[in-house]
Write a protein that holds these residues in place. Structure first.
Motif, PDB file in Angstrom:
ATOM      1  N   GLN A   1       1.921 -21.101  16.612  1.00 22.71           N
ATOM      2  CA  GLN A   1       1.627 -21.430  15.215  1.00 22.71           C
ATOM      3  C   GLN A   1       1.829 -20.223  14.309  1.00 22.71           C
ATOM      4  N   ARG A   2       1.447 -19.074  14.827  1.00 22.11           N
ATOM      5  CA  ARG A   2       1.646 -17.838  14.062  1.00 22.11           C
ATOM      6  C   ARG A   2       3.131 -17.692  13.709  1.00 22.11           C
ATOM      7  N   VAL A   3       3.977 -17.954  14.700  1.00 19.91           N
ATOM      8  CA  VAL A   3       5.421 -17.834  14.447  1.00 19.91           C
ATOM      9  C   VAL A   3       5.859 -18.891  13.434  1.00 19.91           C
TER      10      VAL A   3
ATOM     11  N   VAL B   1      -4.172 -21.519  27.170  1.00 23.81           N
ATOM     12  CA  VAL B   1      -3.373 -22.534  26.482  1.00 23.81           C
ATOM     13  C   VAL B   1      -3.559 -22.419  24.969  1.00 23.81           C
ATOM     14  N   SER B   2      -4.785 -22.187  24.511  1.00 26.44           N
ATOM     15  CA  SER B   2      -4.942 -22.099  23.055  1.00 26.44           C
ATOM     16  C   SER B   2      -4.364 -20.789  22.522  1.00 26.44           C
ATOM     17  N   HIS B   3      -4.361 -19.763  23.355  1.00 33.98           N
ATOM     18  CA  HIS B   3      -3.721 -18.504  22.977  1.00 33.98           C
ATOM     19  C   HIS B   3      -2.210 -18.729  22.762  1.00 33.98           C
ATOM     20  N   LEU B   4      -1.601 -19.456  23.680  1.00 31.07           N
ATOM     21  CA  LEU B   4      -0.160 -19.742  23.552  1.00 31.07           C
ATOM     22  C   LEU B   4       0.130 -20.573  22.307  1.00 31.07           C
TER      23      LEU B   4
ATOM     24  N   GLU C   1       6.519 -12.817  32.021  1.00 31.29           N
ATOM     25  CA  GLU C   1       7.606 -12.487  31.077  1.00 31.29           C
ATOM     26  C   GLU C   1       7.272 -13.029  29.683  1.00 31.29           C
ATOM     27  N   ILE C   2       6.720 -14.219  29.667  1.00 31.57           N
ATOM     28  CA  ILE C   2       6.406 -14.853  28.368  1.00 31.57           C
ATOM     29  C   ILE C   2       5.250 -14.096  27.695  1.00 31.57           C
ATOM     30  N   PHE C   3       4.238 -13.728  28.488  1.00 33.11           N
ATOM     31  CA  PHE C   3       3.102 -13.017  27.875  1.00 33.11           C
ATOM     32  C   PHE C   3       3.513 -11.624  27.381  1.00 33.11           C
ATOM     33  N   LYS C   4       4.413 -10.993  28.133  1.00 34.58           N
ATOM     34  CA  LYS C   4       4.917  -9.685  27.694  1.00 34.58           C
ATOM     35  C   LYS C   4       5.663  -9.856  26.363  1.00 34.58           C
TER      36      LYS C   4
ATOM     37  N   ILE D   1       3.087 -25.954  25.161  1.00 29.67           N
ATOM     38  CA  ILE D   1       2.971 -25.806  23.703  1.00 29.67           C
ATOM     39  C   ILE D   1       3.198 -27.158  23.030  1.00 29.67           C
ATOM     40  N   GLU D   2       2.421 -27.418  22.001  1.00 29.85           N
ATOM     41  CA  GLU D   2       2.671 -28.606  21.188  1.00 29.85           C
ATOM     42  C   GLU D   2       3.620 -28.167  20.066  1.00 29.85           C
ATOM     43  N   PRO D   3       4.906 -28.573  20.142  1.00 30.72           N
ATOM     44  CA  PRO D   3       5.879 -27.986  19.211  1.00 30.72           C
ATOM     45  C   PRO D   3       5.797 -28.525  17.784  1.00 30.72           C
TER      46      PRO D   3
END
Ligand code: AMP
Ligand code: ZN
Length: 462
Positions: free
Chosen positions: A324-326, A316-319, A367-370, A406-408
């Protein structure tokens, strides 16, 4: 086309709604004598994903989740604490809604309570009596299952199996041991209703037939629960409803497998349970609990361990860190990169196709991780511009309508923290690593982690 595994046919079937683009769905909700455990929440999270995905796919979902606020356990609790039934159950109803919020479970359209639908149940029982599907014995009313030849069609049990599995305390009063109680006549019980069918209280099953048909009609699309609900609860719901109306009750029955602890079903009676509150009290992130409960396919058993919960916290923190990076790139000038759009289209299609296949969440998440890994490659090459970042965040927000991980809304850091981050960057440039480390440690105590990249320092919440 969305395909789901229907317990009724034991096959995957395409969902074709009764009414175009509208899905009516019923979920057996909590019995509010205590806080729900995370086994219960496995069922509610699966139902939440189903609800959310149907909306993602463009359906208007009308959903009912009942609240069982009268049964042996709620009555025992109210008597023990010398409270009215309402006073006793309110605390657990409030607790359930709080837990739903913690796990980001979408609200149903209606949350009917059993005690507020006694007249509807009485009407249904009267109909069954009039048609010969029910009979009265010593003040209680029973469903006559010999009058309903389809009995067993959901559980696929035969009559002998049913005979050996049904044990009601007042069995001797029934015509046949398999008959189940619709209305429990009251002799000297503390809580009862005076009605046309006598003084008493409802049996467990009748509330779900009465309340689902009241809000969703006599035939509706989807009914869900855990596999323990298949027999007798859902089998009995079908019998009562179809015997009364002569119509098919529900088109698609979906059931999730259990949350296990050391190979055994998590349940109150076994004492092997955690409530959500237990886990939050130990400091676990509720979103990681949501993630853990949703990422094993709903028809596969899921063995719960704290280790797997810690892994879920990492994912979850990776996601969140990726998101946030984006977001940090949203202000970065540069050219639009056509390849990003191709990645988005492919991930979006992959996600949709996987979820349409009986909610194949593992394939959907991979798919999302890829996608994340592909975009990270572009970040490493400094090839993500504001225009790309905008498209990526839009896609992630859309997927997040289903997964809710994700917390948007990224919080803005306070001015003093931003200037500390800048001061640290300056110290690093001047090779004053002692000072840089001190600032890093201080921000860490404030829950902020720093990541140094070729293009500057980013921060994320711990
Ligand atoms: P109950 O309050 O026991 O009626 O359960 C409420 C919901 O939780 C029902 O849909 C059950 O099937 C489901 N449930 C109960 N225990 C578990 C478990 N260990 N794993 C998954 N679902 C469960
Ligand atoms: Zn039910």
């Amino acid at each position: 086309m969305i395909v789901v595994f229907n317990t009724l046919s034991r096959k995957k079937e395409q969902i074709i709604p009764v009414q175009d683009k509208q899905i009516k769905m019923y979920t057996c909700g909590p019995t509010v004598y205590d806080y729900a455990h995370i086994g219960n929440f496995r069922a509610y999270v699966f139902e939440d994903i189903l609800h959310r995905f149907l909306e993602y796919a463009g359906y208007h979902v009308i959903r009912v989740m009942n609240i069982t606020d009268v049964d042996d356990k709620t009555i025992a609790g109210a008597v023990r604490e010398n409270l009215s039934l309402n006073q006793y159950t309110q605390k657990y109803i409030d607790g359930f809604f709080q837990d739903m919020e913690s796990l980001k479970l979408k609200k149903a359209t209606y949350f009917p309570r059993a005690t507020q639908h006694i007249p509807e149940m009485v009407e249904l029982i009267k109909k069954l009596l009039a048609k010969g599907h029910a009979y009265e014995k010593a003040g209680s009313i029973y469903f006559r299952i010999s009058s309903f030849p389809d009995y067993g069609k959901l559980s696929h049990y035969n009559f002998e199996q049913i005979l050996s599995s049904q044990t009601d305390e007042d069995e001797y009063e029934k015509e046949q041991a398999q008959d189940f109680v619709l209305w429990k006549g009251s002799k000297d019980e503390p809580f009862f209703w005076e009605t046309d069918i006598g003084k008493g209280r409802p049996g467990w099953h009748i509330e779900c037939s009465a309340m689902s048909m009241k809000y969703l009609g006599e035939t509706f699309d989807i009914h869900t629960g855990g596999i323990d609900n298949i027999f007798p609860h859902h089998e009995n719901e079908i019998a009562q409803s179809e015997a009364a109306t002569g119509k098919k009750f529900v088109n698609y029955w979906l059931h999730c497998a259990h949350l296990l602890v050391n190979g055994e079903k998590m349940s109150k009676s076994k004492g092997n349970f955690y409530t959500l509150r237990d886990l939050l009290g130990k400091g676990y992130n509720p979103i990681a609990i949501r993630y853990l409960l949703m990422t094993t396919h709903y028809r596969d058993p899921l063995n719960f361990t704290e280790k797997s919960l810690r892994q879920a916290e990492n994912t979850v923190s990776h996601l969140q860190a990726f998101y946030q990076r984006v977001c940090f790139a949203l202000k970065k000038p540069g050219m639009e990169n056509k390849e990003i759009e191709i990645f988005i289209d492919s991930a979006s299609k992959g996600f949709y196709d996987a979820m349409s296949d009986d909610l194949n969440i593992s394939a959907a998440m991979s798919e999302i991780f890829k996608f994340i890994s592909n975009i990270n490659d572009f970040f490493e090459k400094d090839m993500i511009s504001a225009m790309d970042a905008k498209k990526i965040t839009k896609f992630l927000k859309k997927v997040n309508e289903v997964i809710e991980i994700i917390e948007p809304d990224i919080e803005e850091l306070s001015e003093d923290k931003i200037s500390l981050i800048k001061e640290r960057e300056k110290a690093r440039k001047e090779k004053d690593f002692k000072k840089a480390d001190e600032i890093r440690s201080y921000l860490s105590t404030q829950g902020i982690l720093l990541e140094d990249t070729k293009y500057g320092t980013r921060w994320i919440r711990k």
